[in-house]
Design an enzyme around this catalytic site. Sequence first.
Site, PDB file in Angstrom:
ATOM      1  N   THR A  96       0.864  -1.187   0.000  1.00 28.46           N
ATOM      2  CA  THR A  96       0.000   0.000   0.000  1.00 28.46           C
ATOM      3  C   THR A  96       0.896   1.231   0.000  1.00 28.46           C
ATOM      4  O   THR A  96       1.537   1.543   1.002  1.00 28.46           O
ATOM      5  CB  THR A  96      -0.914   0.003   1.234  1.00 28.46           C
ATOM      6  OG1 THR A  96      -1.678  -1.207   1.232  1.00 28.46           O
ATOM      7  CG2 THR A  96      -1.862   1.199   1.188  1.00 28.46           C
ATOM      8  N   LYS A 171      -7.041   1.701  -3.430  1.00 31.25           N
ATOM      9  CA  LYS A 171      -6.711   1.101  -2.132  1.00 31.25           C
ATOM     10  C   LYS A 171      -6.791   2.152  -1.010  1.00 31.25           C
ATOM     11  O   LYS A 171      -7.294   1.879   0.081  1.00 31.25           O
ATOM     12  CB  LYS A 171      -5.314   0.491  -2.214  1.00 31.25           C
ATOM     13  CG  LYS A 171      -4.722   0.049  -0.915  1.00 31.25           C
ATOM     14  CD  LYS A 171      -5.485  -1.083  -0.271  1.00 31.25           C
ATOM     15  CE  LYS A 171      -4.873  -1.449   1.074  1.00 31.25           C
ATOM     16  NZ  LYS A 171      -5.756  -2.291   1.873  1.00 31.25           N
ATOM     17  N   LYS A 239      -0.714   5.018   8.809  1.00 26.52           N
ATOM     18  CA  LYS A 239       0.047   5.308   7.578  1.00 26.52           C
ATOM     19  C   LYS A 239      -0.907   5.539   6.408  1.00 26.52           C
ATOM     20  O   LYS A 239      -0.804   6.532   5.680  1.00 26.52           O
ATOM     21  CB  LYS A 239       0.981   4.138   7.260  1.00 26.52           C
ATOM     22  CG  LYS A 239       1.571   4.200   5.846  1.00 26.52           C
ATOM     23  CD  LYS A 239       2.287   2.911   5.448  1.00 26.52           C
ATOM     24  CE  LYS A 239       1.440   1.701   5.237  1.00 26.52           C
ATOM     25  NZ  LYS A 239       1.196   1.272   3.881  1.00 26.52           N
TER      26      LYS A 239
HETATM   27  P1  NAP Z   1       4.598  -5.980   8.151  1.00 27.93           P
HETATM   28  O1  NAP Z   1       4.250  -7.286   8.745  1.00 27.93           O
HETATM   29  O2  NAP Z   1       4.957  -4.849   9.055  1.00 27.93           O
HETATM   30  O3  NAP Z   1       5.831  -6.222   7.143  1.00 27.93           O
HETATM   31  C1  NAP Z   1       6.459  -5.152   6.538  1.00 27.93           C
HETATM   32  C2  NAP Z   1       7.484  -5.677   5.534  1.00 27.93           C
HETATM   33  O4  NAP Z   1       8.147  -4.548   4.930  1.00 27.93           O
HETATM   34  C3  NAP Z   1       8.578  -6.543   6.168  1.00 27.93           C
HETATM   35  O5  NAP Z   1       8.968  -7.529   5.255  1.00 27.93           O
HETATM   36  C4  NAP Z   1       9.689  -5.513   6.388  1.00 27.93           C
HETATM   37  O6  NAP Z   1      10.971  -6.076   6.485  1.00 27.93           O
HETATM   38  C5  NAP Z   1       9.553  -4.719   5.105  1.00 27.93           C
HETATM   39  N1  NAP Z   1      10.196  -3.408   5.174  1.00 27.93           N
HETATM   40  C6  NAP Z   1       9.869  -2.362   5.978  1.00 27.93           C
HETATM   41  N2  NAP Z   1      10.696  -1.312   5.729  1.00 27.93           N
HETATM   42  C7  NAP Z   1      11.567  -1.723   4.768  1.00 27.93           C
HETATM   43  C8  NAP Z   1      12.636  -1.094   4.080  1.00 27.93           C
HETATM   44  N3  NAP Z   1      12.999   0.180   4.330  1.00 27.93           N
HETATM   45  N4  NAP Z   1      13.280  -1.805   3.130  1.00 27.93           N
HETATM   46  C9  NAP Z   1      12.913  -3.075   2.849  1.00 27.93           C
HETATM   47  N5  NAP Z   1      11.916  -3.734   3.462  1.00 27.93           N
HETATM   48  C10 NAP Z   1      11.246  -3.057   4.413  1.00 27.93           C
HETATM   49  O7  NAP Z   1       3.442  -5.407   7.207  1.00 27.93           O
HETATM   50  P2  NAP Z   1       2.308  -6.219   6.403  1.00 27.93           P
HETATM   51  O8  NAP Z   1       1.111  -6.311   7.260  1.00 27.93           O
HETATM   52  O9  NAP Z   1       2.898  -7.442   5.800  1.00 27.93           O
HETATM   53  O10 NAP Z   1       1.972  -5.131   5.277  1.00 27.93           O
HETATM   54  C11 NAP Z   1       2.700  -5.056   4.063  1.00 27.93           C
HETATM   55  C12 NAP Z   1       2.003  -4.065   3.152  1.00 27.93           C
HETATM   56  O11 NAP Z   1       0.668  -4.516   2.912  1.00 27.93           O
HETATM   57  C13 NAP Z   1       1.868  -2.647   3.745  1.00 27.93           C
HETATM   58  O12 NAP Z   1       1.979  -1.706   2.705  1.00 27.93           O
HETATM   59  C14 NAP Z   1       0.464  -2.663   4.332  1.00 27.93           C
HETATM   60  O13 NAP Z   1      -0.076  -1.360   4.442  1.00 27.93           O
HETATM   61  C15 NAP Z   1      -0.265  -3.514   3.317  1.00 27.93           C
HETATM   62  N6  NAP Z   1      -1.473  -4.228   3.810  1.00 27.93           N
HETATM   63  C16 NAP Z   1      -1.503  -4.765   5.052  1.00 27.93           C
HETATM   64  C17 NAP Z   1      -2.654  -5.428   5.464  1.00 27.93           C
HETATM   65  C18 NAP Z   1      -2.767  -6.046   6.841  1.00 27.93           C
HETATM   66  O14 NAP Z   1      -3.889  -6.393   7.240  1.00 27.93           O
HETATM   67  N7  NAP Z   1      -1.697  -6.240   7.586  1.00 27.93           N
HETATM   68  C19 NAP Z   1      -3.743  -5.550   4.609  1.00 27.93           C
HETATM   69  C20 NAP Z   1      -3.661  -5.023   3.328  1.00 27.93           C
HETATM   70  C21 NAP Z   1      -2.501  -4.361   2.932  1.00 27.93           C
HETATM   71  P3  NAP Z   1      11.552  -6.556   7.937  1.00 27.93           P
HETATM   72  O15 NAP Z   1      11.011  -7.931   8.158  1.00 27.93           O
HETATM   73  O16 NAP Z   1      13.028  -6.528   7.771  1.00 27.93           O
HETATM   74  O17 NAP Z   1      11.065  -5.547   8.954  1.00 27.93           O
END
Ligand code: NAP
Length: 286
Positions: A96, A171, A239
């Site tokens: 996102t 989104k 965010k």
């Molecule tokens: P998450 O569990 O916090 O994972 C974040 C990921 O991004 C991890 O792999 C992290 O790596 C990586 N990351 C963060 N900063 C980085 C950087 N500077 N360089 C490279 N990698 C980096 O988040 P998530 O829930 O999987 O969400 C991922 C995306 O999907 C986001 O954009 C979120 O808004 C979207 N989303 C989330 C949901 C939900 O329900 N959770 C639903 C729809 C969409 P590390 O492991 O090293 O920290």
Amino acid sequence: MSRVAFLGLGAMGSRMAVRLMEAGHDLTVWNRSPERAAPLEEKGAKAAATPREAAGGAEFVIAMVRDDDASREVWEGADGALGSMGEGAIALEMSTVTAGRARAFASAAKAAGAVPIDAPVSGSRPQAEAGELVILAGGRQADVERAKPLLLAMGKSVEHAGPIGAGATAKLLVNAALGTQVAMMAELLSLGAKLGLEPEKTLDLLSATPWASPAAKTAGGLMVKRSFDPLFPVELVAKDLGYAAGASEEAKTPIIDAARALFEDAEANGLAAENMSAVVKRYEAG
Ligand code: NAP
């Protein structure tokens, strides 16, 4: 089956990558913190040391990382995926991000000879695990069609929103609707309690009316049950509301702004990693 590189194995990415493996794709994975690749390696994926290494030879490269900064890093950084993608390979930004970031990603991808699509997802961890995400795609229709079989291993539908950036815009609208409804539900449960209605009763009453959406009802149920284990954490909602509030200089967004302030207040008060249902706690704070 396709050769796929998957960048970002957080809560969502790790589940989406498993779906792709189960569909028979040949997966190479990368994550900034390398230990998160281990469970995927156990299932047969290869792990790469950098996004650039992961993307070499892949027909599709997918990023599912936190935000605009992370997206820039994994695609265009010194070891970014665009440094090694083959001519005509498809680059899918599924994180996102802002529409501006999606367009910048697309320009960089085209300059590198890759074919860009922005394809963020609606749905949370359970939907990612079950392959039931709704995928909101921006890009050329023909490119989206080419990616569709792959996307349908992770989602139940692919909605073509328009050109590059339209997926990101769609989104942000969806999450603005979600964030404001969750904030409103927390406020109504709290107001009801002050007026003498038990939260369970308030939820039942609201749920019996056309006002309550499935998402509002689910969030309200989690608030009433005091269930705050992260599905969609407070910090990610904050965010996305920030991205939505800043998306247009001309648009008025007082409702999104108010919800954003609530989620940022929750984030600043120790609730960042808890589920979005935890915003209800800010109404209980003194
Ligand atoms: P998450 O569990 O916090 O994972 C974040 C990921 O991004 C991890 O792999 C992290 O790596 C990586 N990351 C963060 N900063 C980085 C950087 N500077 N360089 C490279 N990698 C980096 O988040 P998530 O829930 O999987 O969400 C991922 C995306 O999907 C986001 O954009 C979120 O808004 C979207 N989303 C989330 C949901 C939900 O329900 N959770 C639903 C729809 C969409 P590390 O492991 O090293 O920290």
